[in-house]
Design a protein around this motif. Structure first.
Motif, PDB file in Angstrom:
ATOM      1  N   HIS A 203      -3.560  -7.489   5.616  1.00 24.40           N
ATOM      2  CA  HIS A 203      -4.168  -7.919   4.218  1.00 24.40           C
ATOM      3  C   HIS A 203      -3.089  -9.078   4.054  1.00 24.40           C
ATOM      4  CE1 HIS A 203      -5.858  -3.792   3.464  1.00 24.40           C
ATOM      5  NE2 HIS A 203      -6.339  -4.570   4.554  1.00 24.40           N
TER       6      HIS A 203
ATOM      7  N   ASP B 296      -8.369 -15.721  -2.342  1.00 25.94           N
ATOM      8  CA  ASP B 296      -7.844 -14.464  -1.711  1.00 25.94           C
ATOM      9  C   ASP B 296      -8.665 -13.476  -1.214  1.00 25.94           C
ATOM     10  OD1 ASP B 296      -7.235 -13.416  -5.115  1.00 25.94           O
ATOM     11  OD2 ASP B 296      -8.534 -12.708  -3.882  1.00 25.94           O
ATOM     12  N   ILE B 297      -8.129 -12.438  -0.461  1.00 28.32           N
ATOM     13  CA  ILE B 297      -8.612 -11.267   0.219  1.00 28.32           C
ATOM     14  C   ILE B 297      -9.641 -10.579  -0.672  1.00 28.32           C
ATOM     15  CG2 ILE B 297      -6.682  -9.659  -0.008  1.00 28.32           C
ATOM     16  CD1 ILE B 297      -7.391  -8.712   2.557  1.00 28.32           C
ATOM     17  N   GLY B 298      -9.337 -10.450  -2.083  1.00 29.69           N
ATOM     18  CA  GLY B 298     -10.121  -9.683  -2.960  1.00 29.69           C
ATOM     19  C   GLY B 298     -11.446 -10.104  -3.275  1.00 29.69           C
ATOM     20  N   MET B 299     -11.167 -11.810  -3.272  1.00 32.46           N
ATOM     21  CA  MET B 299     -12.616 -12.365  -3.513  1.00 32.46           C
ATOM     22  C   MET B 299     -13.396 -12.076  -2.174  1.00 32.46           C
ATOM     23  SD  MET B 299     -10.606 -15.757  -5.072  1.00 32.46           S
ATOM     24  CE  MET B 299     -11.584 -16.801  -4.987  1.00 32.46           C
TER      25      MET B 299
ATOM     26  N   PHE C  63     -13.332  -9.951   0.303  1.00 33.71           N
ATOM     27  CA  PHE C  63     -13.802  -8.655   0.465  1.00 33.71           C
ATOM     28  C   PHE C  63     -13.273  -7.792  -0.458  1.00 33.71           C
ATOM     29  CE2 PHE C  63     -13.971 -10.569   4.800  1.00 33.71           C
ATOM     30  CZ  PHE C  63     -12.834 -11.261   5.141  1.00 33.71           C
ATOM     31  N   PRO C  64     -14.268  -7.710  -1.643  1.00 37.26           N
ATOM     32  CA  PRO C  64     -13.881  -6.797  -2.840  1.00 37.26           C
ATOM     33  C   PRO C  64     -13.746  -5.281  -2.442  1.00 37.26           C
ATOM     34  CG  PRO C  64     -15.797  -8.335  -3.134  1.00 37.26           C
ATOM     35  CD  PRO C  64     -15.547  -8.446  -1.670  1.00 37.26           C
ATOM     36  N   ASP C  65     -12.637  -4.596  -3.056  1.00 33.34           N
ATOM     37  CA  ASP C  65     -12.410  -3.417  -2.803  1.00 33.34           C
ATOM     38  C   ASP C  65     -13.504  -2.518  -3.423  1.00 33.34           C
ATOM     39  OD1 ASP C  65      -9.425  -3.179  -4.522  1.00 33.34           O
ATOM     40  OD2 ASP C  65     -11.603  -3.720  -5.055  1.00 33.34           O
TER      41      ASP C  65
ATOM     42  N   HIS D 253       0.846  -1.269   0.076  1.00 36.24           N
ATOM     43  CA  HIS D 253      -0.066   0.153   0.211  1.00 36.24           C
ATOM     44  C   HIS D 253       0.915   1.144   0.173  1.00 36.24           C
ATOM     45  CE1 HIS D 253      -4.251  -1.337   0.121  1.00 36.24           C
ATOM     46  NE2 HIS D 253      -3.878  -2.319   1.072  1.00 36.24           N
TER      47      HIS D 253
ATOM     48  N   TYR E  12     -16.895  -2.294   2.999  1.00 40.32           N
ATOM     49  CA  TYR E  12     -15.514  -2.296   3.388  1.00 40.32           C
ATOM     50  C   TYR E  12     -14.781  -0.927   3.534  1.00 40.32           C
ATOM     51  CZ  TYR E  12     -16.533  -7.120   2.539  1.00 40.32           C
ATOM     52  OH  TYR E  12     -17.311  -8.639   2.557  1.00 40.32           O
TER      53      TYR E  12
ATOM     54  N   ALA F  46      -5.828   3.408   0.797  1.00 42.26           N
ATOM     55  CA  ALA F  46      -6.568   1.951   0.581  1.00 42.26           C
ATOM     56  C   ALA F  46      -7.979   2.251   0.808  1.00 42.26           C
ATOM     57  CB  ALA F  46      -6.072   0.997   1.743  1.00 42.26           C
ATOM     58  N   HIS F  47      -8.864   1.258   0.309  1.00 42.76           N
ATOM     59  CA  HIS F  47     -10.342   1.119   0.507  1.00 42.76           C
ATOM     60  C   HIS F  47     -10.686   0.951   1.834  1.00 42.76           C
ATOM     61  CE1 HIS F  47     -14.406   0.619  -0.590  1.00 42.76           C
ATOM     62  NE2 HIS F  47     -14.573  -0.643  -0.252  1.00 42.76           N
ATOM     63  N   SER F  48     -10.029   0.358   2.500  1.00 44.15           N
ATOM     64  CA  SER F  48     -10.162  -0.284   4.159  1.00 44.15           C
ATOM     65  C   SER F  48      -9.343   0.750   4.861  1.00 44.15           C
ATOM     66  CB  SER F  48      -9.822  -1.656   4.371  1.00 44.15           C
ATOM     67  OG  SER F  48      -8.321  -1.732   3.974  1.00 44.15           O
TER      68      SER F  48
HETATM   69  C1  LIG Z   1      -8.420  -5.070   1.696  1.00 47.48           C
HETATM   70  C2  LIG Z   1      -9.401  -4.498   0.663  1.00 47.48           C
HETATM   71  C3  LIG Z   1     -10.757  -4.538   1.267  1.00 47.48           C
HETATM   72  O1  LIG Z   1     -11.719  -4.055   0.274  1.00 47.48           O
HETATM   73  O2  LIG Z   1      -9.025  -3.552   0.050  1.00 47.48           O
HETATM   74  P1  LIG Z   1      -7.844  -2.444   0.202  1.00 47.48           P
HETATM   75  O3  LIG Z   1      -8.150  -1.771   1.653  1.00 47.48           O
HETATM   76  O4  LIG Z   1      -6.590  -3.393   0.155  1.00 47.48           O
HETATM   77  O5  LIG Z   1      -7.958  -1.561  -0.913  1.00 47.48           O
HETATM   78  C4  LIG Z   1      -9.479  -5.515  -0.452  1.00 47.48           C
HETATM   79  O6  LIG Z   1      -9.909  -6.842  -0.004  1.00 47.48           O
HETATM   80  C5  LIG Z   1      -7.890  -5.733  -1.290  1.00 47.48           C
HETATM   81  O7  LIG Z   1      -8.169  -6.672  -2.032  1.00 47.48           O
HETATM   82  P2  LIG Z   1      -6.850  -6.915  -2.839  1.00 47.48           P
HETATM   83  O8  LIG Z   1      -6.732  -8.395  -3.430  1.00 47.48           O
HETATM   84  O9  LIG Z   1      -5.621  -6.523  -2.170  1.00 47.48           O
HETATM   85  O10 LIG Z   1      -7.115  -5.926  -4.117  1.00 47.48           O
HETATM   86  P3  LIG Z   1      -6.543  -6.036  -5.753  1.00 47.48           P
HETATM   87  O11 LIG Z   1      -5.214  -6.392  -5.482  1.00 47.48           O
HETATM   88  O12 LIG Z   1      -6.978  -4.727  -6.249  1.00 47.48           O
HETATM   89  O13 LIG Z   1      -7.292  -7.292  -6.279  1.00 47.48           O
HETATM   90  C6  LIG Z   1      -8.671  -7.580  -6.198  1.00 47.48           C
HETATM   91  C7  LIG Z   1      -8.903  -8.675  -6.849  1.00 47.48           C
HETATM   92  O14 LIG Z   1      -8.653  -8.758  -8.329  1.00 47.48           O
HETATM   93  C8  LIG Z   1      -7.971 -10.039  -8.421  1.00 47.48           C
HETATM   94  N1  LIG Z   1      -6.785  -9.670  -9.526  1.00 47.48           N
HETATM   95  C9  LIG Z   1      -5.811  -8.913  -8.816  1.00 47.48           C
HETATM   96  C10 LIG Z   1      -4.759  -8.368  -9.796  1.00 47.48           C
HETATM   97  C11 LIG Z   1      -4.801  -8.742 -11.128  1.00 47.48           C
HETATM   98  N2  LIG Z   1      -3.720  -8.681 -11.771  1.00 47.48           N
HETATM   99  N3  LIG Z   1      -5.717  -9.603 -11.598  1.00 47.48           N
HETATM  100  C12 LIG Z   1      -6.864 -10.054 -10.645  1.00 47.48           C
HETATM  101  O15 LIG Z   1      -7.725 -10.779 -11.011  1.00 47.48           O
HETATM  102  C13 LIG Z   1      -7.578 -10.551  -7.196  1.00 47.48           C
HETATM  103  O16 LIG Z   1      -7.750 -12.088  -7.331  1.00 47.48           O
HETATM  104  C14 LIG Z   1      -8.232  -9.974  -6.157  1.00 47.48           C
HETATM  105  O17 LIG Z   1      -9.614 -10.846  -5.756  1.00 47.48           O
END
Ligand SMILES: C[C@@](CO)(OP(=O)(O)O)[C@H](O)COP(=O)(O)OP(=O)(O)OC[C@H]1O[C@@H](n2ccc(N)nc2=O)[C@H](O)[C@@H]1O
Length: 373
Positions: A253, A267-270, A272-274, A221, A279, A244-246
């Protein structure tokens, strides 16, 4: 292709099963109970289609472990069965509860051999105890303890379930609407798992594999002025936080991704989608709590975690102990099993230029050991 479809009811909430894991997700070796029971019966019905009814939240994980048709269960066993029946295309259907784990091939054979003898073929056990019904003693020779699997004509079962009356098994519904029922000898080993003590009494069930599973997580981040910095579940003194969104807790994370990786839960994004407004600015400790609950739900126990915070600034050392205690308590493990490291990049790259922080995490889990507690 067989003229028979196998339906396995696995959408129960295990309310009477007082261990921290739903019985469907207890492991027999490596297989969750639902997979073990399905494969054990399917071995004797090789050409039969298979339909599982499961809690909607569990369907993605189930679908990642098998190629059976999976339908959403309903509020009751009967509703779950009706949902599954919508997918049946064969004249016969064999319905069983996942809770009856040790189904013997001979029992399956007895059902198949009697298939044409009535609208529903039902395994049942005689009663050898005296049976009282309220103040009366009833003729125990007329009493049957009904089991599953039950083999029924699909169209008759569909018609029998087209009612608001809730039945606890298919044959009762079929008989209630005028259908015929034929009993075959049941099997005491096909006892239903209702309480935790029931499962340890079943000789056919092997203990869960003792294997350890390890996952890794990585997150980055950038810094953002004017935001509090929360890292490793702890407020860190700093004039900037994370964009960040969160709340941007990049250490949590990475730890969440390591835990999900160890359990092969995505994974986390699945999770808790941003893009999900709920969130926005959320405390990532809440996300970690939900992640830990998900691992427990699917039968995993967290053993250990190791976190490496890669940052040129701020200085992490003063916060390490608090991070360890905060995070270990959220994982329900002793602090001695959670390690927090910090390192710089010797001023190299975006981290060295103090543009942001990266975190690597590793976590280890094992199956909940229902056999040895
Ligand atoms: C914690 C949260 C809470 O909302 O947001 P932040 O506070 O970090 O922004 C999210 O869970 C933070 O999810 P995170 O996985 O880190 O976000 P990203 O990197 O944008 O990926 C989001 C989703 O897109 C998918 N993804 C990511 C990169 C990529 N090249 N292709 C993908 O398909 C990942 O599998 C993921 O499920």
């Amino acid at each position: 292709m067989s003229d028979l479809t196998l339906i396995l009811l696995a959408a129960g909430n295990s309310s009477r099963f007082k261990v921290p894991v739903k019985k469907q997700w207890l492991r027999i070796g490596h297989d969750p109970l639902w997979l073990y029971v399905t494969n054990r019966i399917k071995e004797h019905l090789p050409d039969a289609a298979v339909i599982l009814s499961a809690h909607p939240d569990e369907i993605p994980f189930i679908a990642s472990m098998c190629d059976f048709t999976v339908v959403s269960g309903g509020a009751t066993r009967q509703q779950s069965l009706k949902n599954a029946l919508k997918e049946v295309k064969t004249p016969y259907v064999m319905v069983t509860d996942i809770a009856r784990a040790c189904i013997d091939p001979d029992l399956i054979q007895r059902l198949l051999e009697s298939k044409e003898r009535a609208d529903t073929i039902v395994p049942a056990l005689d009663v050898h105890d005296t049976v009282a019904y309220k103040e009366e003693t009833i003729e125990r020779e007329q009493v049957k303890r009904i089991q599953t699997p039950q083999l029924s004509r699909t169209d008759i079962l569909r018609r029998a379930l087209d009612t608001d009356t809730e039945y606890t098994d298919e044959s009762s519904a079929i008989v209630a609407c005028g259908g015929t029922r034929h009993f075959v000898p049941g099997d005491a080993r096909a006892a239903k798992i209702t309480h935790a003590s029931d499962i340890t009494a079943l000789e056919c069930l092997a203990a869960p594999s003792p294997y350890l599973f390890t996952g890794n997580g990585f997150d980055v981040h950038p810094f953002e002025e004017g935001k509090p910095m929360v890292l490793g579940g702890v407020e860190v003194e700093s004039s900037y936080g994370f964009k960040a969104h969160s709340d941007g807790d990049v250490a949590i994370h990475a730890l969440i991704d390591a835990l999900l990786g160890a359990a092969c839960l995505g994974d986390i994004g699945m999770l808790f989608p941003d893009t999900d407004e709920s969130y926005k600015n959320i405390d990532s400790k809440l996300l970690l709590q939900r992640c830990v609950e998900k691992l427990h739900h699917f039968g995993f126990v967290i053993l250990h975690a190791d976190i490496t915070i890669i940052a040129q600034a701020p200085k992490i050392a003063p916060y390490k102990e608090t991070m360890r205690h905060t995070l270990s308590s959220l994982l329900h493990i002793p602090p001695a099993r959670l390690n927090v490291k910090a390192t710089t990049t010797e001023h190299l790259g975006f981290i060295g230029r103090k543009e942001g922080v990266g975190v690597l995490a590793t976590a280890s889990v094992h199956y909940f050991d229902w056999k040895n507690g």
